[in-house]
Write an enzyme that holds these catalytic residues in place. Sequence first.
Site, PDB file in Angstrom:
ATOM      1  N   LYS A  17       0.819  -1.218   0.000  1.00  0.00           N
ATOM      2  CA  LYS A  17       0.000   0.000   0.000  1.00  0.00           C
ATOM      3  C   LYS A  17       0.854   1.271   0.000  1.00  0.00           C
ATOM      4  O   LYS A  17       0.533   2.232  -0.691  1.00  0.00           O
ATOM      5  CB  LYS A  17      -0.932  -0.024   1.222  1.00  0.00           C
ATOM      6  CG  LYS A  17      -1.847   1.157   1.340  1.00  0.00           C
ATOM      7  CD  LYS A  17      -2.961   0.880   2.325  1.00  0.00           C
ATOM      8  CE  LYS A  17      -2.437   0.613   3.725  1.00  0.00           C
ATOM      9  NZ  LYS A  17      -2.406   1.804   4.580  1.00  0.00           N
ATOM     10  N   ARG A  92     -11.412   4.588   9.426  1.00  0.00           N
ATOM     11  CA  ARG A  92     -11.133   3.319  10.101  1.00  0.00           C
ATOM     12  C   ARG A  92     -12.397   2.745  10.737  1.00  0.00           C
ATOM     13  O   ARG A  92     -12.409   1.602  11.162  1.00  0.00           O
ATOM     14  CB  ARG A  92     -10.117   3.542  11.239  1.00  0.00           C
ATOM     15  CG  ARG A  92      -8.656   3.621  10.814  1.00  0.00           C
ATOM     16  CD  ARG A  92      -8.011   2.291  10.975  1.00  0.00           C
ATOM     17  NE  ARG A  92      -6.635   2.198  11.429  1.00  0.00           N
ATOM     18  CZ  ARG A  92      -5.554   2.789  10.995  1.00  0.00           C
ATOM     19  NH1 ARG A  92      -5.607   3.725  10.102  1.00  0.00           N
ATOM     20  NH2 ARG A  92      -4.364   2.494  11.485  1.00  0.00           N
ATOM     21  N   ARG A 129      11.045 -11.120   6.269  1.00  0.00           N
ATOM     22  CA  ARG A 129      11.760  -9.852   6.357  1.00  0.00           C
ATOM     23  C   ARG A 129      12.756  -9.869   7.515  1.00  0.00           C
ATOM     24  O   ARG A 129      12.458 -10.368   8.599  1.00  0.00           O
ATOM     25  CB  ARG A 129      10.723  -8.751   6.567  1.00  0.00           C
ATOM     26  CG  ARG A 129      11.240  -7.358   6.525  1.00  0.00           C
ATOM     27  CD  ARG A 129      10.114  -6.389   6.279  1.00  0.00           C
ATOM     28  NE  ARG A 129       9.212  -6.278   7.408  1.00  0.00           N
ATOM     29  CZ  ARG A 129       8.046  -5.644   7.359  1.00  0.00           C
ATOM     30  NH1 ARG A 129       7.644  -5.078   6.236  1.00  0.00           N
ATOM     31  NH2 ARG A 129       7.277  -5.571   8.421  1.00  0.00           N
ATOM     32  N   ARG A 161      12.386  -8.670  13.391  1.00  0.00           N
ATOM     33  CA  ARG A 161      11.719  -7.854  14.413  1.00  0.00           C
ATOM     34  C   ARG A 161      10.674  -8.709  15.121  1.00  0.00           C
ATOM     35  O   ARG A 161       9.999  -9.510  14.476  1.00  0.00           O
ATOM     36  CB  ARG A 161      10.997  -6.678  13.748  1.00  0.00           C
ATOM     37  CG  ARG A 161      11.825  -5.414  13.697  1.00  0.00           C
ATOM     38  CD  ARG A 161      10.932  -4.228  13.406  1.00  0.00           C
ATOM     39  NE  ARG A 161      10.418  -4.308  12.046  1.00  0.00           N
ATOM     40  CZ  ARG A 161      10.734  -3.448  11.083  1.00  0.00           C
ATOM     41  NH1 ARG A 161      11.541  -2.453  11.322  1.00  0.00           N
ATOM     42  NH2 ARG A 161      10.231  -3.572   9.890  1.00  0.00           N
ATOM     43  N   ARG A 172      -2.200  -9.245  14.039  1.00  0.00           N
ATOM     44  CA  ARG A 172      -2.442  -7.920  13.446  1.00  0.00           C
ATOM     45  C   ARG A 172      -3.371  -8.000  12.245  1.00  0.00           C
ATOM     46  O   ARG A 172      -4.253  -7.169  12.077  1.00  0.00           O
ATOM     47  CB  ARG A 172      -1.113  -7.305  13.002  1.00  0.00           C
ATOM     48  CG  ARG A 172      -0.465  -6.443  14.042  1.00  0.00           C
ATOM     49  CD  ARG A 172       0.533  -5.455  13.502  1.00  0.00           C
ATOM     50  NE  ARG A 172       1.465  -5.950  12.516  1.00  0.00           N
ATOM     51  CZ  ARG A 172       2.619  -6.565  12.793  1.00  0.00           C
ATOM     52  NH1 ARG A 172       2.969  -6.796  14.040  1.00  0.00           N
ATOM     53  NH2 ARG A 172       3.424  -6.962  11.830  1.00  0.00           N
TER      54      ARG A 172
HETATM   55  P1  AMP Z   1      -1.345   3.516  10.620  1.00  0.00           P
HETATM   56  O1  AMP Z   1       0.026   3.957  10.248  1.00  0.00           O
HETATM   57  O2  AMP Z   1      -2.377   3.874   9.606  1.00  0.00           O
HETATM   58  O3  AMP Z   1      -1.405   2.048  10.991  1.00  0.00           O
HETATM   59  O4  AMP Z   1      -1.735   4.321  11.952  1.00  0.00           O
HETATM   60  C1  AMP Z   1      -0.977   4.238  13.123  1.00  0.00           C
HETATM   61  C2  AMP Z   1      -1.838   4.552  14.341  1.00  0.00           C
HETATM   62  O5  AMP Z   1      -2.388   5.864  14.241  1.00  0.00           O
HETATM   63  C3  AMP Z   1      -3.039   3.646  14.518  1.00  0.00           C
HETATM   64  O6  AMP Z   1      -2.709   2.461  15.177  1.00  0.00           O
HETATM   65  C4  AMP Z   1      -3.972   4.520  15.344  1.00  0.00           C
HETATM   66  O7  AMP Z   1      -3.577   4.552  16.696  1.00  0.00           O
HETATM   67  C5  AMP Z   1      -3.726   5.888  14.758  1.00  0.00           C
HETATM   68  N1  AMP Z   1      -4.642   6.170  13.623  1.00  0.00           N
HETATM   69  C6  AMP Z   1      -4.320   6.368  12.322  1.00  0.00           C
HETATM   70  N2  AMP Z   1      -5.404   6.611  11.571  1.00  0.00           N
HETATM   71  C7  AMP Z   1      -6.456   6.567  12.419  1.00  0.00           C
HETATM   72  C8  AMP Z   1      -7.868   6.709  12.266  1.00  0.00           C
HETATM   73  N3  AMP Z   1      -8.420   6.934  11.060  1.00  0.00           N
HETATM   74  N4  AMP Z   1      -8.642   6.592  13.369  1.00  0.00           N
HETATM   75  C9  AMP Z   1      -8.113   6.353  14.566  1.00  0.00           C
HETATM   76  N5  AMP Z   1      -6.810   6.206  14.809  1.00  0.00           N
HETATM   77  C10 AMP Z   1      -5.973   6.301  13.738  1.00  0.00           C
END
Ligand code: AMP
Length: 215
Positions: A17, A92, A129, A161, A172
């Site tokens: 992505k 989300r 990885r 990791r 996950r």
């Molecule tokens: P990501 O890099 O998209 O996995 O985001 C990392 C972290 O940021 C997530 O685990 C959430 O804690 C927070 N986060 C990112 N986008 C959102 C969202 N749309 N709603 C709520 N929390 C978010």
Amino acid sequence: MPRRTRLIIFGRQGAGKGTQSKRLAATLGIPHISTGDMLRAAASSGSEFGQQVKLIMDRGELVSDEVMEGVVRERLAQPDAAGGFLLDGYPRTPAQADFLQGLTAPDGIDLAIDLDVAEEIVIGRITRRRVCESCGTIYTVGDESAETGVCARDGGKVVQRADDSEEAVRRRLADYDRQTAPLMAWFADRDRLAIVDGSGPADEVSATLFKVINA
Ligand code: AMP
């Protein structure tokens, strides 16, 4: 009138992505807006808001819908997003999708793309990885540095990791699927979901994505 290109991209970890989002946004001349990147930047800025967000992210929880509304409203109001955007990491939750719909009314989001790579394939990619502990260079099982455990670049120790163990990855991915399924349904119900096979070579996937968006 400028062609609107309001896009959302979904994809499991390891689906490519990040790479595809950057390419697509550059090709279309729209900003790639990752809410995760924005929140991480806030967290490392040390601001009061950033500190609160960091606590939530470190616990592996979601930032509240209300807080995210402010973040997204402000970001999408920036001039660079006027001609469209590629949103990554938002929405989300179905409530976030409803909010986004209102924010972009009356036209709403043009298309949500699910960059689809089967679970077993991404598990294979992630668990193979390896990473250098000192310089962060990524290797894959089969690379000399991954096999010897010594980084070709700086001699650092090359390890897997803890986050990349099969058990951690499966957990996950299950969380991701549970969280994303209602969103896919939300966009599918409104006839705004495109599922794109992301398992082929990166250039092929980019070409398909471009075709789907222009269709
Ligand atoms: P990501 O890099 O998209 O996995 O985001 C990392 C972290 O940021 C997530 O685990 C959430 O804690 C927070 N986060 C990112 N986008 C959102 C969202 N749309 N709603 C709520 N929390 C978010």
